[in-house]
Scaffold this active site. Structure first.
Site, PDB file in Angstrom:
ATOM      1  N   CYS A  78      -1.242   5.963   9.057  1.00  0.00           N
ATOM      2  CA  CYS A  78      -1.582   4.671   8.457  1.00  0.00           C
ATOM      3  C   CYS A  78      -2.731   4.921   7.492  1.00  0.00           C
ATOM      4  CB  CYS A  78      -1.938   3.652   9.530  1.00  0.00           C
ATOM      5  SG  CYS A  78      -3.295   4.167  10.613  1.00  0.00           S
ATOM      6  N   ARG A  93       0.842  -1.207   0.000  1.00  0.00           N
ATOM      7  CA  ARG A  93       0.000   0.000   0.000  1.00  0.00           C
ATOM      8  C   ARG A  93       0.871   1.248   0.000  1.00  0.00           C
ATOM      9  NH1 ARG A  93      -4.574   0.065   4.404  1.00  0.00           N
ATOM     10  NH2 ARG A  93      -5.263   1.808   3.089  1.00  0.00           N
TER      11      ARG A  93
END
Length: 278
Positions: free
Chosen positions: A233, A175
């Protein structure tokens, strides 16, 4: 106070006169619901805390899990018996993600007597310790939210820190690199951020690595006690686990609560891809 505790320490504390408040913060992105798991079996005396409604506000422009209104968090904590002079121990199923968010929220709100159960319910059960089913009677605490106990970054501050300090991206490597993005509409990372997946903080059984190993990991990334460090995050949840790991390594870190879910929703903000910093 140490940010984590062991099953042996918690078991002993629960038998003493200064019994801590226990919070069950089980949560998984996409389910199953944490409350149903809690009712099927939890550490005796634990109160369930819902991450989506009590540890976060409604999703929107500030991300998927923004800070909740202070009165919502305060009410939830008081209902569970949280008081200023009473210790709190938080746990989840074993990945420390939900528990870390609750730990961070309490610390941010001014409660400095809170720890996370290392290894969570998995470690408790593996030690042969008892569980109870159902729910626990409401308690009455006197906790008052006083924001400012933990450092918080907004989007502009996170961008500035990525340029002048150290901003760690706690998501999985694929990611961060922008190879996949299963949740948000844009793949990639904040320019200048350094990839540091949370999985590398933990052992296979869901416990934090020893302090020395964590310090070695983060120091190699540039996170030292003298450095200005921030963490983000996907939506500000798993990054709280990284804040604990950094604290165990002797490093204080700020949290960008909006994280990638807020950053990527604004088309005016730049996006980087690939493995290299910046």
């Amino acid at each position: 106070m140490e940010p984590i505790t062991t099953t042996a320490e918690l078991s002993r504390d629960l038998e003493g006169s200064g019994r801590p408040v226990l919070l069950d913060a089980r949560w998984k992105l996409g389910g199953p619901p944490g409350r149903s798991e809690y009712e099927s079996g939890h550490i005796p005396g634990a109160h369930y805390i819902d991450l989506s409604t009590e540890l976060a506000g409604p999703p929107g422009r500030q991300g998927r899990h923004p800070l909740p209104p202070p009165e919502v968090f305060e009410t939830a904590m008081r209902r569970a018996g949280v008081s200023a002079r009473r210790d709190v121990v938080v746990y989840d199923g074993g990945d420390t993600i939900g528990a870390a968010r609750a730990w961070w929220m309490l610390r941010w709100a001014g409660h400095d007597r809170v720890r996370v159960l290392d290894g969570g319910l998995r470690a408790w059960s593996a030690a042969g310790l008892p569980l109870e089913r159902g729910t626990v009677a409401r308690e009455e605490g006197d906790f008052t939210v006083r924001p400012g106990g933990m450092k918080v970054l907004d989007a502009d501050e996170a961008a500035a820190l990525a340029r002048s300090g150290l901003l760690l991206d706690a998501r999985a490597g694929e990611r961060y690199r922008g190879e996949v993005e299963p949740i948000d509409s844009v793949a990639g990372h904040i320019p200048g951020a350094v990839g540091a997946p949370t999985a590398a903080n933990m052992t296979e059984d869901g416990r934090f690595l020893p302090r020395e190993a964590l310090a070695e990991r983060f120091h190699a990334l540039g996170a030292t006690p003298a450095a200005e460090v921030g963490v983000y995050c996907g939506s500000g949840v798993s990054a709280a686990q990284q804040v604990i790991a950094l604290e165990l390594a002797g490093v204080e870190a700020a949290l960008y609560v909006g994280s990638w879910s807020e950053w990527s929703a604004d088309p005016s903000r730049p996006v980087a891809k690939g493995p290299e910093r910046g």
